[in-house]
Design a protein around this motif. Structure first.
Motif, mmCIF file in Angstrom:
data_model
loop_
_atom_site.group_PDB
_atom_site.id
_atom_site.type_symbol
_atom_site.label_atom_id
_atom_site.label_comp_id
_atom_site.label_asym_id
_atom_site.label_seq_id
_atom_site.Cartn_x
_atom_site.Cartn_y
_atom_site.Cartn_z
ATOM 1 N N ALA A 64 0.830 -1.203 0.000
ATOM 2 C CA ALA A 64 0.000 0.000 0.000
ATOM 3 C C ALA A 64 0.869 1.259 0.000
ATOM 4 O O ALA A 64 0.480 2.294 -0.543
ATOM 5 C CB ALA A 64 -0.926 0.004 1.212
ATOM 6 N N SER A 65 2.067 1.183 0.593
ATOM 7 C CA SER A 65 2.957 2.345 0.599
ATOM 8 C C SER A 65 3.638 2.531 -0.757
ATOM 9 O O SER A 65 4.058 3.627 -1.108
ATOM 10 C CB SER A 65 4.038 2.182 1.667
ATOM 11 O OG SER A 65 3.505 1.667 2.841
ATOM 12 N N THR B 291 6.338 5.700 2.100
ATOM 13 C CA THR B 291 6.012 6.333 0.822
ATOM 14 C C THR B 291 6.910 7.538 0.566
ATOM 15 O O THR B 291 7.384 7.731 -0.557
ATOM 16 C CB THR B 291 4.531 6.773 0.803
ATOM 17 O OG1 THR B 291 3.735 5.661 1.161
ATOM 18 C CG2 THR B 291 4.126 7.269 -0.560
ATOM 19 N N PRO C 113 2.920 6.223 5.519
ATOM 20 C CA PRO C 113 3.358 7.422 4.793
ATOM 21 C C PRO C 113 4.871 7.636 4.844
ATOM 22 O O PRO C 113 5.448 8.159 3.886
ATOM 23 C CB PRO C 113 2.630 8.561 5.510
ATOM 24 C CG PRO C 113 1.515 7.934 6.240
ATOM 25 C CD PRO C 113 1.905 6.523 6.533
ATOM 26 N N PRO D 92 1.171 4.440 -4.517
ATOM 27 C CA PRO D 92 0.955 5.811 -5.016
ATOM 28 C C PRO D 92 2.210 6.526 -5.494
ATOM 29 O O PRO D 92 2.175 7.715 -5.760
ATOM 30 C CB PRO D 92 0.365 6.544 -3.798
ATOM 31 C CG PRO D 92 0.482 5.627 -2.653
ATOM 32 C CD PRO D 92 1.128 4.371 -3.065
ATOM 33 N N GLN D 93 3.342 5.854 -5.645
ATOM 34 C CA GLN D 93 4.604 6.562 -5.868
ATOM 35 C C GLN D 93 4.711 7.322 -7.192
ATOM 36 O O GLN D 93 5.647 8.107 -7.368
ATOM 37 C CB GLN D 93 5.784 5.618 -5.741
ATOM 38 C CG GLN D 93 5.811 4.500 -6.756
ATOM 39 C CD GLN D 93 7.041 3.623 -6.538
ATOM 40 O OE1 GLN D 93 8.131 4.047 -6.782
ATOM 41 N NE2 GLN D 93 6.828 2.413 -6.056
ATOM 42 N N ALA E 273 -1.331 6.931 0.418
ATOM 43 C CA ALA E 273 -0.844 5.705 1.047
ATOM 44 C C ALA E 273 -1.551 5.489 2.384
ATOM 45 O O ALA E 273 -1.981 4.387 2.699
ATOM 46 C CB ALA E 273 0.665 5.790 1.253
ATOM 47 N N LYS E 274 -1.695 6.574 3.128
ATOM 48 C CA LYS E 274 -2.337 6.469 4.433
ATOM 49 C C LYS E 274 -3.784 5.996 4.283
ATOM 50 O O LYS E 274 -4.256 5.138 5.033
ATOM 51 C CB LYS E 274 -2.293 7.834 5.127
ATOM 52 C CG LYS E 274 -2.430 7.738 6.621
ATOM 53 C CD LYS E 274 -2.241 9.093 7.266
ATOM 54 C CE LYS E 274 -2.672 9.038 8.719
ATOM 55 N NZ LYS E 274 -2.798 10.402 9.258
ATOM 56 N N GLY F 195 -1.348 2.188 3.999
ATOM 57 C CA GLY F 195 0.110 2.119 3.912
ATOM 58 C C GLY F 195 0.773 2.971 4.977
ATOM 59 O O GLY F 195 0.098 3.600 5.794
ATOM 60 N N ALA G 45 1.346 11.630 -2.627
ATOM 61 C CA ALA G 45 1.452 10.179 -2.436
ATOM 62 C C ALA G 45 1.260 9.785 -0.970
ATOM 63 O O ALA G 45 0.634 8.771 -0.679
ATOM 64 C CB ALA G 45 2.798 9.679 -2.949
#
Lengths: 137, 241
Positions: free
Chosen positions: B133-134, B159, B156, B137-138, B149-150, B154, B145
């Protein structure tokens, strides 16, 4: 157009950037926390629109803007050194994360580049077809 | 030593390590591990570890008291620098006007394929659900992002690290990757979008060096991919994770 020798004073250029960031910050705070749009990205859109509508002239921002872009790898140094705070994170489980990130970066670069090339090829193909039809008519 | 816990220390360290990086890069005739950002960042971290050892505090404490006050000042200038990318975009507005549909399609569809690719590679390495999950969004810049992620469970902090690494990797390896994946044969617009997505603003700076079309497209990509990820990642996470 503008007299090129007449440079916009640095303070005025900084003022334009500051004003844009100020307004962007206000707009950014209006978005819900589930759909974050950070102020600098909004600022970029605002500056683009201001340039398009000729409210701000290119000569009024380009000196400072180009210098900032030229400095960007230096401006990233604090972000890099910030990783000193995450050394524990990397030691515990992060090596895998780092390796996956390398692959992920390559995936993003290659997939997006080829996707872009693909759509542009189709675009150009369509244009050619249109031209041909135009000629036949 | 506590008298040195002022912003000047951090600013001096940043400039010093970066200049050493520039010097190393020149001396090594452009060896990719000595790109100023990567070399400077590693040197800076080593300096902080040494300060920590010398003063008998943890590296994190050394970072927070000696580096962060100055580092934050330099970091702040990324805000106007990001705004400034409107300039290369405006200079080649003709390209954006002509290809804006292609740009949107590329970033939505390419973004989706990349999410799938990143998900699969993460699974292959056996990352935990939190790490996956982290990772997802990269494509978006750090500030976008992290909250994404949060929201999908994920971490943060991971990330943020991943997004910084994206930039470092692209800054060091862009030329090499362009060569081995033969990206030069793909279109200039494509390379611009690819660099802006994978390397964020650093990728855009690289793209500006390659040419005006690439620079303009990378600038667009940074903004649009952030919005695309805002929309796509939560949907993707709900459907496939």
């Amino acid at each position: 157009m503008d007299n090129k020798d007449k440079k916009t004073p640095l303070l005025v250029q900084m003022g334009i950037f500051a004003a844009i960031l100020f307004v962007s910050q206000i707009i950014s705070s209006l978005f819900p926390p589930t759909f974050v749009v950070p102020a600098p990205l909004i600022g970029m859109i605002i500056l683009y629109l201001l340039l398009l509508t000729h409210v701000v002239k290119l000569s009024q921002v380009e000196n400072l803007g180009d210098s900032l872009i030229g400095l960007i790898s230096f401006l990233f140094i604090p972000s890099g050194i910030q990783l000193a705070g995450s050394l524990k994170l990397i030691q515990n489980e992060g090596v895998k994360d780092v390796v996956v990130t390398v692959f992920a970066t390559i995936i993003l670069l290659v997939v997006i580049t080829y996707c872009g090339a693909f759509f542009i090829k189709i675009h150009r193909g369509l244009e050619k077809n249109m031209d041909k039809r135009g000629e036949q008519k | 030593m506590n008298g040195l816990a002022t912003p000047f220390t951090g600013i001096l360290i940043s400039i010093l390590v970066y200049l050493i990086g520039v010097w190393l890069f020149k001396k090594s005739r452009g060896f990719f591990l000595f790109t100023p950002l990567l070399a400077g960042m590693v040197l800076g971290i080593i300096i902080l570890i040494l300060i920590g050892k010398y003063m008998n505090v943890s590296t994190i404490t050394a970072y927070k008291s000696f580096y962060k006050p100055g580092g934050d000042i330099i970091f702040w200038f990324l805000n106007p620098a990001t705004v400034a990318f409107a300039i290369p975009l405006y200079r080649r507005n003709d390209v954006f006007k002509k290809y804006w549909v292609d740009v949107l399609l590329t970033l939505f569809i390419g973004g989706f394929i990349s999410l799938f690719g990143i998900h699969m590679i993460s699974k292959l390495f056996g990352l935990s659900r939190v790490s996956i999950a982290s990772m997802l969004p990269q494509g978006a810049t750090t500030a976008v992002a992290m909250p994404i992620a949060k929201s999908i469970g994920g971490d943060p902090a991971v990330t943020a690290m991943v997004c910084i690494l994206n930039a470092v990797i692209i800054y060091a390896l862009a030329e090499f990757l362009i060569k081995i994946f033969k990206l030069n044969r793909a279109s200039k617009v494509g390379i611009g979008l690819g660099l802006g997505t994978s390397g964020h603003t650093i990728g855009s700076a690289k793209a500006v060096q390659l040419g005006s079309v690439q620079g303009a497209m990378a600038s667009v990509a940074v903004v649009v991919i952030a919005l695309v990820m805002d929309i796509l990642v939560p949907i993707y996470a709900r459907l496939f994770m």
